[in-house]
Scaffold this motif. Structure first.
Motif, PDB file in Angstrom:
ATOM      1  N   HIS A  40       0.835  -1.203   0.000  1.00  0.00           N
ATOM      2  CA  HIS A  40       0.000   0.000   0.000  1.00  0.00           C
ATOM      3  C   HIS A  40       0.870   1.254   0.000  1.00  0.00           C
ATOM      4  CE1 HIS A  40      -3.438   2.490   0.762  1.00  0.00           C
ATOM      5  NE2 HIS A  40      -3.075   2.819   1.982  1.00  0.00           N
ATOM      6  N   ALA A  43       2.618   1.704  -3.269  1.00  0.00           N
ATOM      7  CA  ALA A  43       1.731   2.226  -4.314  1.00  0.00           C
ATOM      8  C   ALA A  43       1.621   3.742  -4.219  1.00  0.00           C
ATOM      9  CB  ALA A  43       0.346   1.588  -4.181  1.00  0.00           C
ATOM     10  N   ILE A  44       1.654   4.267  -3.004  1.00  0.00           N
ATOM     11  CA  ILE A  44       1.593   5.719  -2.830  1.00  0.00           C
ATOM     12  C   ILE A  44       2.868   6.371  -3.356  1.00  0.00           C
ATOM     13  CG2 ILE A  44       1.507   7.572  -1.113  1.00  0.00           C
ATOM     14  CD1 ILE A  44      -0.292   5.747   0.571  1.00  0.00           C
ATOM     15  N   TRP A  47       2.992   6.537  -7.106  1.00  0.00           N
ATOM     16  CA  TRP A  47       2.077   7.476  -7.745  1.00  0.00           C
ATOM     17  C   TRP A  47       2.628   8.896  -7.789  1.00  0.00           C
ATOM     18  CZ3 TRP A  47      -0.240  11.738  -5.393  1.00  0.00           C
ATOM     19  CH2 TRP A  47      -1.202  12.414  -6.176  1.00  0.00           C
ATOM     20  N   ARG A 217      -5.093  11.746  -4.662  1.00  0.00           N
ATOM     21  CA  ARG A 217      -5.590  10.402  -4.943  1.00  0.00           C
ATOM     22  C   ARG A 217      -5.836   9.667  -3.637  1.00  0.00           C
ATOM     23  NH1 ARG A 217      -2.444   5.525  -8.227  1.00  0.00           N
ATOM     24  NH2 ARG A 217      -4.179   4.061  -8.258  1.00  0.00           N
ATOM     25  N   ILE A 219      -6.058   5.955  -2.100  1.00  0.00           N
ATOM     26  CA  ILE A 219      -5.607   4.603  -2.427  1.00  0.00           C
ATOM     27  C   ILE A 219      -6.091   3.661  -1.329  1.00  0.00           C
ATOM     28  CG2 ILE A 219      -3.608   3.117  -2.849  1.00  0.00           C
ATOM     29  CD1 ILE A 219      -2.122   5.552  -3.873  1.00  0.00           C
ATOM     30  N   GLU A 281      -7.864   3.012   3.823  1.00  0.00           N
ATOM     31  CA  GLU A 281      -7.547   3.842   2.664  1.00  0.00           C
ATOM     32  C   GLU A 281      -6.852   5.111   3.145  1.00  0.00           C
ATOM     33  OE1 GLU A 281     -11.695   6.312   1.896  1.00  0.00           O
ATOM     34  OE2 GLU A 281     -11.349   4.460   0.767  1.00  0.00           O
TER      35      GLU A 281
END
Length: 290
Positions: A40, A43-44, A47, A217, A219, A281
């Motif tokens: 997680h 992924a941040i 981005w 965003r 996520i 999230e």
């Protein structure tokens, strides 16, 4: 005894320390968060709208290094200055840096980010603040300080979570459906008073501080307990903290049901089920200094 300067990495042979109970419990939570949500966090960082690979990164409110080590992995040529008010957390971070053989890429700086004066952080290309801004007494002042600290054209990444993770299905437990949501609702009411900036929309605040917001965003993460044994430990630790926070406001029936979930000797203990998962999230804002 000769003491290393607090702003430089210590010898790997000297990273052990004594922790107070509260500090150790919080550090354990942060470490579990890092272990369970590694993908997680990655992924941040993936981005982020990076124009050129950063050479100097600052991790504000770094804790035990969740963001620090994700950023080191994402940007292998960068060095990270990790800033936190907890000496115990910084020492734990240094120990992990030594274990990962990246201690030469990490500098730890003890600092109270609510203080009027911040330490000299150099001119970083990227500043990362994950789950730290909402704790600050005057986040607008902190944003202005971040703006001034960044190199022109540098990026500021703000990562915030709406609340603690969820672990149980909505219909669980069978005898008190919706128990977890009621616990979170009680905690949210307390946080609204004690931590008023949690859940804030940081976009307008960043713009007011002079930044150009280049992206926002949210996520989501959903990690099954079957994927990692750490999910169970994370769930127990989180729900124990939640119980401590809201015990006085729960109904006797809800409190008893929560205690059954947390009792490792109970047949109702959360670790005995097959539907345990981490659901959370986080929202990230990427803001550029002009």
């Amino acid at each position: 005894m000769t003491h290393a300067h607090p702003n430089t990495p210590r010898s790997c042979a000297h990273h052990a320390s004594r922790h107070g109970a509260n500090s150790a419990d919080q550090a354990e939570m942060l470490d579990l968060d890092a272990e369970v949500l590694t993908e997680h966090t990655a992924a941040i960082t993936a981005w982020l709208p990076i124009e050129a690979a950063p050479r100097l990164i600052v991790d504000l409110g770094c804790g035990t290094g969740v963001g620090t080590f994700a950023l080191l992995a994402r940007f292998p040529e960068a060095r990270v200055t990790a800033v936190d008010s907890s000496a115990d957390h910084l020492q734990r971070l240094r120990g992990k840096a030594c274990a990962a053989a990246v201690e030469d890429r990490v500098r730890t700086v003890p600092a109270d980010l609510d203080a009027a004066d911040w330490p000299n952080l150099g001119k970083p290309d990227l500043i990362w603040a994950s789950a730290s801004l909402h704790h600050m007494a005057d986040p607008d002042r902190a944003l202005r300080k971040v703006y001034n600290a960044l190199k022109p054209g540098g990026l500021f990444a703000v990562v915030e979570l709406a609340g603690l993770p969820r672990f149980l299905p909505e219909a669980a437990p069978k005898d008190r459906p919706g128990l977890e949501e009621r616990c979170h609702a009680a905690a949210d009411r307390q946080h609204a008073h004690h931590v008023p900036h949690r859940g804030a929309n940081w976009g307008p605040k960043l713009t007011a501080a002079g930044f150009t917001v280049e992206g926002e965003r949210t996520i989501a993460a959903n990690v099954s307990g079957s994927r990692s044994a750490a999910v169970g430990r994370y769930a127990l630790a989180t729900l124990h903290r939640l119980r401590h926070a809201v015990a006085d406001t729960l109904s006797p029936e809800d409190l008893a049901a929560l205690d059954r979930l947390l009792d490792t000797d109970s047949p109702h203990n959360i670790l005995r089920g097959n539907d345990l998962a981490v659901r959370t999230e986080r929202t990230v804002w990427a803001a550029r200094r002009n």
